[in-house]
Design a protein around this motif. Structure first.
Motif, PDB file in Angstrom:
ATOM      1  N   VAL A  16       0.850  -1.204   0.000  1.00 52.34           N
ATOM      2  CA  VAL A  16       0.000   0.000   0.000  1.00 52.34           C
ATOM      3  C   VAL A  16       0.883   1.250   0.000  1.00 52.34           C
ATOM      4  O   VAL A  16       0.647   2.191  -0.769  1.00 52.34           O
ATOM      5  CB  VAL A  16      -0.971  -0.003   1.214  1.00 52.34           C
ATOM      6  N   ALA A  17       1.925   1.251   0.831  1.00 52.82           N
ATOM      7  CA  ALA A  17       2.800   2.434   0.902  1.00 52.82           C
ATOM      8  C   ALA A  17       3.454   2.707  -0.455  1.00 52.82           C
ATOM      9  O   ALA A  17       3.492   3.854  -0.906  1.00 52.82           O
ATOM     10  CB  ALA A  17       3.862   2.219   1.985  1.00 52.82           C
ATOM     11  N   HIS A  18       3.957   1.655  -1.120  1.00 50.74           N
ATOM     12  CA  HIS A  18       4.561   1.839  -2.445  1.00 50.74           C
ATOM     13  C   HIS A  18       3.553   2.442  -3.424  1.00 50.74           C
ATOM     14  O   HIS A  18       3.865   3.367  -4.176  1.00 50.74           O
ATOM     15  CB  HIS A  18       5.024   0.491  -3.017  1.00 50.74           C
ATOM     16  N   LYS A  19       2.353   1.881  -3.451  1.00 55.38           N
ATOM     17  CA  LYS A  19       1.368   2.285  -4.459  1.00 55.38           C
ATOM     18  C   LYS A  19       0.813   3.688  -4.191  1.00 55.38           C
ATOM     19  O   LYS A  19       0.595   4.472  -5.115  1.00 55.38           O
ATOM     20  CB  LYS A  19       0.236   1.249  -4.535  1.00 55.38           C
ATOM     21  N   LEU A 294       9.199 -14.054   2.661  1.00 60.69           N
ATOM     22  CA  LEU A 294       9.117 -15.143   1.678  1.00 60.69           C
ATOM     23  C   LEU A 294       9.433 -14.670   0.259  1.00 60.69           C
ATOM     24  O   LEU A 294       9.827 -15.459  -0.598  1.00 60.69           O
ATOM     25  CB  LEU A 294       7.701 -15.748   1.662  1.00 60.69           C
ATOM     26  N   GLY A 295       9.244 -13.381   0.016  1.00 59.69           N
ATOM     27  CA  GLY A 295       9.262 -12.853  -1.348  1.00 59.69           C
ATOM     28  C   GLY A 295      10.526 -13.152  -2.150  1.00 59.69           C
ATOM     29  O   GLY A 295      10.458 -13.486  -3.333  1.00 59.69           O
ATOM     30  N   ALA A 296      11.677 -13.078  -1.481  1.00 52.49           N
ATOM     31  CA  ALA A 296      12.947 -13.164  -2.211  1.00 52.49           C
ATOM     32  C   ALA A 296      13.104 -14.479  -2.974  1.00 52.49           C
ATOM     33  O   ALA A 296      13.711 -14.509  -4.041  1.00 52.49           O
ATOM     34  CB  ALA A 296      14.102 -12.973  -1.234  1.00 52.49           C
ATOM     35  N   ASN A 297      12.556 -15.566  -2.421  1.00 48.17           N
ATOM     36  CA  ASN A 297      12.731 -16.873  -3.088  1.00 48.17           C
ATOM     37  C   ASN A 297      11.424 -17.456  -3.616  1.00 48.17           C
ATOM     38  O   ASN A 297      11.324 -18.651  -3.833  1.00 48.17           O
ATOM     39  CB  ASN A 297      13.358 -17.874  -2.102  1.00 48.17           C
ATOM     40  N   TYR A 298      10.434 -16.622  -3.772  1.00 45.08           N
ATOM     41  CA  TYR A 298       9.107 -17.130  -4.167  1.00 45.08           C
ATOM     42  C   TYR A 298       9.010 -17.164  -5.696  1.00 45.08           C
ATOM     43  O   TYR A 298       9.246 -16.155  -6.357  1.00 45.08           O
ATOM     44  CB  TYR A 298       8.028 -16.189  -3.619  1.00 45.08           C
ATOM     45  N   HIS A 299       8.677 -18.330  -6.243  1.00 44.96           N
ATOM     46  CA  HIS A 299       8.510 -18.451  -7.697  1.00 44.96           C
ATOM     47  C   HIS A 299       7.102 -18.967  -7.978  1.00 44.96           C
ATOM     48  O   HIS A 299       6.527 -19.660  -7.158  1.00 44.96           O
ATOM     49  CB  HIS A 299       9.526 -19.439  -8.274  1.00 44.96           C
ATOM     50  N   GLY A 300       6.607 -18.670  -9.170  1.00 45.55           N
ATOM     51  CA  GLY A 300       5.290 -19.173  -9.560  1.00 45.55           C
ATOM     52  C   GLY A 300       4.226 -18.094  -9.444  1.00 45.55           C
ATOM     53  O   GLY A 300       4.535 -16.936  -9.144  1.00 45.55           O
ATOM     54  N   CYS A 325      -1.066 -13.485 -10.937  1.00 42.84           N
ATOM     55  CA  CYS A 325      -0.010 -12.579 -10.465  1.00 42.84           C
ATOM     56  C   CYS A 325       1.246 -13.394 -10.176  1.00 42.84           C
ATOM     57  O   CYS A 325       1.187 -14.411  -9.485  1.00 42.84           O
ATOM     58  CB  CYS A 325      -0.497 -11.858  -9.209  1.00 42.84           C
ATOM     59  N   ASP A 326       2.365 -12.938 -10.699  1.00 41.42           N
ATOM     60  CA  ASP A 326       3.624 -13.657 -10.566  1.00 41.42           C
ATOM     61  C   ASP A 326       4.368 -13.171  -9.313  1.00 41.42           C
ATOM     62  O   ASP A 326       4.574 -11.970  -9.148  1.00 41.42           O
ATOM     63  CB  ASP A 326       4.458 -13.390 -11.826  1.00 41.42           C
ATOM     64  N   HIS A 327       4.748 -14.110  -8.452  1.00 38.38           N
ATOM     65  CA  HIS A 327       5.438 -13.727  -7.209  1.00 38.38           C
ATOM     66  C   HIS A 327       6.696 -12.912  -7.482  1.00 38.38           C
ATOM     67  O   HIS A 327       7.008 -11.965  -6.760  1.00 38.38           O
ATOM     68  CB  HIS A 327       5.812 -14.981  -6.401  1.00 38.38           C
ATOM     69  N   GLU A 328       7.435 -13.286  -8.526  1.00 35.08           N
ATOM     70  CA  GLU A 328       8.701 -12.589  -8.789  1.00 35.08           C
ATOM     71  C   GLU A 328       8.465 -11.160  -9.279  1.00 35.08           C
ATOM     72  O   GLU A 328       9.205 -10.249  -8.932  1.00 35.08           O
ATOM     73  CB  GLU A 328       9.538 -13.374  -9.807  1.00 35.08           C
ATOM     74  N   VAL A 329       7.421 -10.981 -10.091  1.00 35.69           N
ATOM     75  CA  VAL A 329       7.101  -9.632 -10.581  1.00 35.69           C
ATOM     76  C   VAL A 329       6.686  -8.747  -9.389  1.00 35.69           C
ATOM     77  O   VAL A 329       7.127  -7.594  -9.259  1.00 35.69           O
ATOM     78  CB  VAL A 329       5.978  -9.692 -11.650  1.00 35.69           C
ATOM     79  N   ALA A 330       5.868  -9.326  -8.494  1.00 29.67           N
ATOM     80  CA  ALA A 330       5.433  -8.575  -7.306  1.00 29.67           C
ATOM     81  C   ALA A 330       6.643  -8.176  -6.473  1.00 29.67           C
ATOM     82  O   ALA A 330       6.749  -7.040  -5.996  1.00 29.67           O
ATOM     83  CB  ALA A 330       4.483  -9.437  -6.466  1.00 29.67           C
ATOM     84  N   TYR A 331       7.580  -9.101  -6.337  1.00 30.29           N
ATOM     85  CA  TYR A 331       8.762  -8.837  -5.521  1.00 30.29           C
ATOM     86  C   TYR A 331       9.614  -7.726  -6.122  1.00 30.29           C
ATOM     87  O   TYR A 331      10.102  -6.843  -5.413  1.00 30.29           O
ATOM     88  CB  TYR A 331       9.581 -10.126  -5.354  1.00 30.29           C
ATOM     89  N   ARG A 332       9.761  -7.758  -7.435  1.00 29.32           N
ATOM     90  CA  ARG A 332      10.568  -6.706  -8.090  1.00 29.32           C
ATOM     91  C   ARG A 332       9.954  -5.324  -7.873  1.00 29.32           C
ATOM     92  O   ARG A 332      10.651  -4.345  -7.694  1.00 29.32           O
ATOM     93  CB  ARG A 332      10.692  -6.991  -9.600  1.00 29.32           C
ATOM     94  N   GLN A 333       8.607  -5.262  -7.880  1.00 31.86           N
ATOM     95  CA  GLN A 333       7.952  -3.952  -7.744  1.00 31.86           C
ATOM     96  C   GLN A 333       7.948  -3.425  -6.318  1.00 31.86           C
ATOM     97  O   GLN A 333       8.079  -2.233  -6.090  1.00 31.86           O
ATOM     98  CB  GLN A 333       6.501  -4.055  -8.213  1.00 31.86           C
ATOM     99  N   THR A 334       7.728  -4.324  -5.339  1.00 30.69           N
ATOM    100  CA  THR A 334       7.485  -3.829  -3.970  1.00 30.69           C
ATOM    101  C   THR A 334       8.268  -4.575  -2.891  1.00 30.69           C
ATOM    102  O   THR A 334       8.117  -4.247  -1.703  1.00 30.69           O
ATOM    103  CB  THR A 334       5.969  -3.971  -3.618  1.00 30.69           C
TER     104      THR A 334
END
Ligand code: NDP
Length: 396
Positions: A16-19, A294-300, A325-334
């Motif tokens: 939420v803070a990022h967005k 969990l985000g750093a190593n989350y795939h799928g 929604c792709d975990h890695e894309v989410a991680y890169r953004q936030t």
């Protein structure tokens, strides 16, 4: 142009803070939570100087009122825990502030959630000319907005609604929950429940399950559980004959869950250990991985959507609307995994809809009561694109 107060500095609060920081609808942003250092870390990660931070105990109405009086927000985004919904709503009423959350109220000492407690605030919000927007995450949230969009554009009557929630991600841990462990375990270990022909049907936990195919993912065993948006959706769409919610779980996750329950670690009543009172599920939360980590190593991917059958122009039609929604894309953004991301993006967008005067009302509203079109028009560009399929086999 609006001032926004975000309460809660967990995985969802981070998104939420990022967005919100990237949204010009907000002029001033404050992030407040129980632990101020966590707010400071998030503000630093967002990397602008637009976010002020503060410490607040959101169980304490007087503290909330003092914070709101000094910052004077137009709207509060509550992404603390469901236990704090009512205290934050009380403070909003006292200070003349609008409200938005992502989960309905749940008392700490009873693993039970329903909308009645928050719906009871409707008249008070209305009298003060304030708006409260309930359940504006993904599910509840986008799941209900997808249903509203289907009802508005594609159906004269919705008869069968199945909300399907698949997390096909792998975080590499033996056991972890994707959002607050205490809330998550309380939710998934309760009895199943679904709506059929005007009444609730109760099942044993995880009694009903079947394999369902998810786009770009494939077949996953899906379990019927109770989920809060079913309550508001069957109220607002009385043509619904059956409404169910399905969530995927892996065998390993279910085995861990069963052991946790069997050995008493899911208990929510206090016990005395070495002269100190502890609540087993809260102790368990302290030793489980932090969902944020969990985000750093989350795939799928996650895949959440609505499978709907009903009538349009006298003919039966089927419809599937979903987001992957792709975990890695989410991680890169936030810097968070997809479960926090899919919750935080709609919460920030809902608050933006309010700030720009697109969603307005006086009283307490579930998101399906608000116009879905502009929200869905922007959801994709904010990171959660959605897909529609017509007249397909829904498998349900
Ligand atoms: P976290 O546990 O990661 O974060 C919760 C935050 O709230 C923490 O920063 C915590 O502080 C803070 N907090 C807790 N109690 C208080 C209090 N009394 N006063 C002030 N701050 C407090 O949870 P998540 O970010 O995973 O989830 C946030 C919310 O989102 C939950 O309500 C959850 O149910 C909801 N959710 C909704 C979904 C949807 O799709 N609708 C999906 C996923 C989650 P501290 O760090 O000090 O513990």
């Amino acid at each position: 142009m609006s001032k926004v107060l975000i309460i809660g500095a967990g995985g969802v609060g981070t998104v939420v803070a990022h967005k919100v920081a990237a949204d010009s609808a907000f002029t001033d942003i404050m992030l407040a939570s129980r632990t101020k250092s966590k707010c400071d870390e998030i503000a630093k990660a967002v990397g602008t100087n637009r976010i002020q931070t503060a410490q607040v105990d959101a169980d304490n109405v007087a503290e909330l009122v003092a914070l709101m009086r000094s910052f004077q927000p137009d709207i509060v985004i509550n992404v603390a825990l469901p236990y704090q919904d009512l205290t934050i709503m009380d403070a909003c009423l006292e200070c003349g502030v609008n409200y938005l959350d992502t989960a309905n109220y749940e008392p700490k000492d009873e693993a039970h959630f329903e909308y009645s407690w928050q719906w009871a605030y409707h008249e008070r919000f209305k009298e003060k000319g304030l708006m409260a927007i309930l359940g504006c995450g993904f599910d509840p949230g986008v799941s209900a907005i997808f249903t509203a969009y289907a009802a508005k554009h594609h159906f004269d009557e919705i008869h069968y609604l199945d909300i399907v929630d698949c997390n096909a991600g792998n975080h590499g841990m033996a056991f972890a929950t994707n959002f607050n462990p205490e809330i998550n375990i309380r939710e998934v270990t309760q009895k199943g429940r679904y709506w059929e022909n005007g009444a609730w049907v109760e099942t044993a936990p995880h009694e009903i399950h079947k394999p369902l195919n998810y786009p770009e993912i494939g077949e996953r065993e899906s379990y019927l559980i109770y989920h809060e948006e079913l309550e508001s959706l069957v109220k607002h769409y009385p043509t619904i004959k059956r409404a169910r919610f399905w969530m995927t779980f892996g065998q390993e996750y279910l085995t861990h869950l069963r052991v946790i329950q069997n050995i008493g670690m899911a208990r929510i009543d206090p016990i005395i250990y070495n002269g100190v009172e502890i609540v087993p599920i809260q102790f368990l939360k302290a030793v489980l991985p932090d969902p944020k980590s969990l985000g750093a190593n989350y795939h799928g991917q996650t895949s959440i959507g609505c499978r709907i059958r009903g009538i349009k122009d006298g003919k039966e039609r089927t419809y599937y609307i979903y987001n992957n929604c792709d975990h890695e894309v989410a991680y890169r953004q936030t810097g968070t995994q997809a479960v926090s991301f899919t919750t935080g993006v709609p919460a920030a967008l809902g608050a933006s809809m309010f700030a720009r005067g697109i969603w307005r009302g006086e009283g307490v509203f579930n998101v399906e009561q608000l116009d879905p079109d502009k929200f869905l028009a922007e959801l994709g560009e904010r990171g959660l694109p959605w897909v529609e399929k017509f007249d397909i086999d829904l498998e349900l």
